[in-house]
Enzyme design. Structure first.
Site, PDB file in Angstrom:
ATOM      1  N   SER A  19       0.824  -1.214   0.000  1.00 49.32           N
ATOM      2  CA  SER A  19       0.000   0.000   0.000  1.00 49.32           C
ATOM      3  C   SER A  19       0.859   1.264   0.000  1.00 49.32           C
ATOM      4  O   SER A  19       1.865   1.355   0.717  1.00 49.32           O
ATOM      5  CB  SER A  19      -0.907   0.011   1.234  1.00 49.32           C
ATOM      6  N   LYS A  70     -13.419  -4.815   3.417  1.00 51.39           N
ATOM      7  CA  LYS A  70     -14.278  -3.641   3.198  1.00 51.39           C
ATOM      8  C   LYS A  70     -15.759  -3.884   3.527  1.00 51.39           C
ATOM      9  O   LYS A  70     -16.428  -2.982   4.016  1.00 51.39           O
ATOM     10  CB  LYS A  70     -14.145  -3.149   1.758  1.00 51.39           C
ATOM     11  N   ASP A 106     -14.373   6.511  -1.497  1.00 55.15           N
ATOM     12  CA  ASP A 106     -14.160   6.285  -2.939  1.00 55.15           C
ATOM     13  C   ASP A 106     -15.133   7.120  -3.769  1.00 55.15           C
ATOM     14  O   ASP A 106     -14.836   7.507  -4.897  1.00 55.15           O
ATOM     15  CB  ASP A 106     -14.351   4.804  -3.298  1.00 55.15           C
ATOM     16  N   ALA A 131     -18.650  -4.217 -13.491  1.00 57.57           N
ATOM     17  CA  ALA A 131     -19.639  -4.192 -12.403  1.00 57.57           C
ATOM     18  C   ALA A 131     -19.073  -4.867 -11.151  1.00 57.57           C
ATOM     19  O   ALA A 131     -19.752  -5.644 -10.483  1.00 57.57           O
ATOM     20  CB  ALA A 131     -20.925  -4.889 -12.861  1.00 57.57           C
ATOM     21  N   GLY A 132     -17.817  -4.556 -10.828  1.00 61.85           N
ATOM     22  CA  GLY A 132     -17.187  -5.145  -9.648  1.00 61.85           C
ATOM     23  C   GLY A 132     -17.280  -4.219  -8.446  1.00 61.85           C
ATOM     24  O   GLY A 132     -18.219  -3.422  -8.326  1.00 61.85           O
ATOM     25  N   ARG A 155     -19.153  -8.288 -19.438  1.00 61.90           N
ATOM     26  CA  ARG A 155     -19.048  -9.585 -20.126  1.00 61.90           C
ATOM     27  C   ARG A 155     -20.042 -10.591 -19.554  1.00 61.90           C
ATOM     28  O   ARG A 155     -20.305 -11.607 -20.163  1.00 61.90           O
ATOM     29  CB  ARG A 155     -17.621 -10.128 -19.995  1.00 61.90           C
ATOM     30  N   GLY A 248      -7.383   7.448 -13.181  1.00 67.83           N
ATOM     31  CA  GLY A 248      -7.813   7.128 -11.816  1.00 67.83           C
ATOM     32  C   GLY A 248      -7.040   7.831 -10.716  1.00 67.83           C
ATOM     33  O   GLY A 248      -7.338   7.643  -9.533  1.00 67.83           O
TER      34      GLY A 248
HETATM   35  P1  NAP Z   1     -13.275  -6.239  -9.299  1.00 72.62           P
HETATM   36  O1  NAP Z   1     -14.140  -6.125  -8.104  1.00 72.62           O
HETATM   37  O2  NAP Z   1     -12.496  -7.486  -9.532  1.00 72.62           O
HETATM   38  O3  NAP Z   1     -14.220  -5.964 -10.587  1.00 72.62           O
HETATM   39  C1  NAP Z   1     -13.712  -5.979 -11.881  1.00 72.62           C
HETATM   40  C2  NAP Z   1     -14.844  -5.878 -12.900  1.00 72.62           C
HETATM   41  O4  NAP Z   1     -14.237  -5.921 -14.197  1.00 72.62           O
HETATM   42  C3  NAP Z   1     -15.829  -7.047 -12.880  1.00 72.62           C
HETATM   43  O5  NAP Z   1     -17.080  -6.590 -13.362  1.00 72.62           O
HETATM   44  C4  NAP Z   1     -15.205  -8.029 -13.857  1.00 72.62           C
HETATM   45  O6  NAP Z   1     -16.138  -8.871 -14.501  1.00 72.62           O
HETATM   46  C5  NAP Z   1     -14.657  -7.096 -14.900  1.00 72.62           C
HETATM   47  N1  NAP Z   1     -13.503  -7.688 -15.567  1.00 72.62           N
HETATM   48  C6  NAP Z   1     -12.316  -8.007 -15.020  1.00 72.62           C
HETATM   49  N2  NAP Z   1     -11.488  -8.508 -15.961  1.00 72.62           N
HETATM   50  C7  NAP Z   1     -12.185  -8.534 -17.116  1.00 72.62           C
HETATM   51  C8  NAP Z   1     -11.882  -8.950 -18.459  1.00 72.62           C
HETATM   52  N3  NAP Z   1     -10.685  -9.423 -18.780  1.00 72.62           N
HETATM   53  N4  NAP Z   1     -12.852  -8.824 -19.382  1.00 72.62           N
HETATM   54  C9  NAP Z   1     -14.044  -8.333 -19.072  1.00 72.62           C
HETATM   55  N5  NAP Z   1     -14.410  -7.913 -17.817  1.00 72.62           N
HETATM   56  C10 NAP Z   1     -13.472  -8.008 -16.859  1.00 72.62           C
HETATM   57  O7  NAP Z   1     -12.187  -5.071  -9.331  1.00 72.62           O
HETATM   58  P2  NAP Z   1     -12.344  -3.600  -8.699  1.00 72.62           P
HETATM   59  O8  NAP Z   1     -11.883  -3.624  -7.301  1.00 72.62           O
HETATM   60  O9  NAP Z   1     -13.680  -3.110  -9.014  1.00 72.62           O
HETATM   61  O10 NAP Z   1     -11.205  -2.794  -9.520  1.00 72.62           O
HETATM   62  C11 NAP Z   1     -11.325  -2.582 -10.890  1.00 72.62           C
HETATM   63  C12 NAP Z   1     -10.274  -1.589 -11.369  1.00 72.62           C
HETATM   64  O11 NAP Z   1     -10.493  -0.331 -10.745  1.00 72.62           O
HETATM   65  C13 NAP Z   1      -8.832  -1.976 -11.046  1.00 72.62           C
HETATM   66  O12 NAP Z   1      -8.035  -1.665 -12.143  1.00 72.62           O
HETATM   67  C14 NAP Z   1      -8.476  -1.084  -9.884  1.00 72.62           C
HETATM   68  O13 NAP Z   1      -7.101  -0.762  -9.819  1.00 72.62           O
HETATM   69  C15 NAP Z   1      -9.282   0.159 -10.204  1.00 72.62           C
HETATM   70  N6  NAP Z   1      -9.622   0.963  -9.018  1.00 72.62           N
HETATM   71  C16 NAP Z   1      -9.217   2.258  -9.003  1.00 72.62           C
HETATM   72  C17 NAP Z   1      -9.511   3.035  -7.902  1.00 72.62           C
HETATM   73  C18 NAP Z   1      -9.032   4.459  -7.851  1.00 72.62           C
HETATM   74  O14 NAP Z   1      -9.009   5.036  -6.760  1.00 72.62           O
HETATM   75  N7  NAP Z   1      -8.674   5.047  -8.954  1.00 72.62           N
HETATM   76  C19 NAP Z   1     -10.245   2.499  -6.829  1.00 72.62           C
HETATM   77  C20 NAP Z   1     -10.663   1.163  -6.901  1.00 72.62           C
HETATM   78  C21 NAP Z   1     -10.336   0.400  -8.010  1.00 72.62           C
HETATM   79  P3  NAP Z   1     -16.622 -10.263 -13.861  1.00 72.62           P
HETATM   80  O15 NAP Z   1     -17.533  -9.884 -12.740  1.00 72.62           O
HETATM   81  O16 NAP Z   1     -17.292 -10.937 -15.000  1.00 72.62           O
HETATM   82  O17 NAP Z   1     -15.384 -10.964 -13.380  1.00 72.62           O
END
Ligand code: NAP
Length: 282
Positions: A19, A70, A106, A131-132, A155, A248
């Site tokens: 971190s 979280k 966030d 949608a994560g 997807r 981001g």
């Molecule tokens: P997460 O909970 O794992 O969700 C990821 C989402 O993307 C899910 O909907 C997943 O689909 C989809 N996905 C992942 N890989 C894919 C692929 N190869 N093809 C199609 N869909 C895909 O992750 P998260 O925590 O939301 O984080 C997502 C991104 O946001 C990361 O890059 C993270 O670094 C960034 N982030 C940035 C900030 C910031 O402060 N800027 C904060 C949080 C996160 P499925 O459900 O089908 O697996």
């Protein structure tokens, strides 16, 4: 110098050694001349209850919460702010007297990114990819900003529908596979495109979400919440096509700055926080 009066802050997660928050928050605390220290708090999931009780009894002033705690931390707190309740995740805990209050900064971070891009989301057609976990904060930020409607491209529409259902009472949200014609039509009407998937994140920097950017109106803002690399393939392509873009980084700095304000009541030096983060990022 730290003394017996120094107030304690930290980041609770597992693992947390990578971190950047300790470096970012300690630099901002020092700059503001505040007598606090921010440390890493690595806690395995099975020990979360004991750890929160310990932090409570040790008088910690507050802490950040990261993966995998979280959502699990919610029932261990005395009160939860609306943002965290709606999103279903806490990323910041603040001690208020004897109470521990959960927040989700966030959302403020996401909105800071829109502001940095000079974008007012109210009344706009928004398209969101993914949608994560992070998508929940983005969706709530968009609903709070009173966007006209949100089309979510994914997807796996079945899985994403659960997310849309959770937010149904707050806005007009629909979910489609991103190869669906209805999604392509939504893209051609969009004024705001937000990527919340990790597609294009380091080290897979040549990957790009499967959307036809050419369909997007030129005036649409493209917002990728990824911060490594600084400019994803999606943002590079969007910029080449003449779109305004934002990455981001303001969201990452914004969530940390909002937590800082909640703990201390003081405005941090966000430019310093951004610099420390950028030095630590790929
Ligand atoms: P997460 O909970 O794992 O969700 C990821 C989402 O993307 C899910 O909907 C997943 O689909 C989809 N996905 C992942 N890989 C894919 C692929 N190869 N093809 C199609 N869909 C895909 O992750 P998260 O925590 O939301 O984080 C997502 C991104 O946001 C990361 O890059 C993270 O670094 C960034 N982030 C940035 C900030 C910031 O402060 N800027 C904060 C949080 C996160 P499925 O459900 O089908 O697996």
């Amino acid at each position: 110098m730290f003394t017996g009066r120094t107030k304690n802050l930290g980041i609770l997660g597992w693992p947390v050694e990578h971190s950047l928050s300790p470096a970012m928050q300690n630099a901002a605390l020092q700059k503001a001349g505040l007598d606090y220290v921010y440390v890493a708090l690595p806690v395995q999931p099975k020990h979360l209850g004991d750890a929160v009780a310990g932090l409570r009894h040790m008088g910690f002033a507050g802490w950040n919460v990261t993966i995998p705690h979280k959502s699990e931390i919610l029932p261990l707190l005395d009160d939860v702010h609306e943002d965290a309740r709606v999103i279903g995740a806490v990323n910041t805990v603040v001690r208020s007297g004897e109470k521990l209050i959960g927040y989700n900064t966030d959302v403020a971070g996401f909105l800071a990114g829109l502001e940095a891009a000079g974008c007012t989301a109210e009344g706009k057609h928004a398209v969101m990819l993914g949608a994560g976990g992070a998508a929940r904060a983005v969706l709530w930020g968009l609903c709070k900003s009173k966007v006209s409607d949100i089309v979510v491209g994914v997807r796996n529409p079945q899985k994403a529908q659960a997310l849309a259902d959770d937010f149904r009472e707050y806005g007009r949200i629909s979910v489609f596979h991103w190869a669906n014609d209805v999604f392509a039509e939504a893209l051609s009407q969009a004024e705001l495109l937000i990527n919340t998937t990790p597609i294009g994140m380091y080290p897979k920097v040549d990957d790009m979400p499967p959307v036809e950017l050419k369909r997007l109106p030129k005036s649409a803002l493209v917002y990728d919440i990824i911060y490594t690399p600084e400019k994803t393939k999606l943002l590079q392509e969007a910029e080449r096509l003449g779109h305004s873009v934002v990455n981001g980084e303001p969201m990452l700095v914004g969530q940390g700055a909002e937590a800082f304000r909640l703990w201390t009541g003081v405005q941090p030096d966000e430019a310093l926080m951004r610099r420390i983060l950028r030095e630590g990022l790929v």
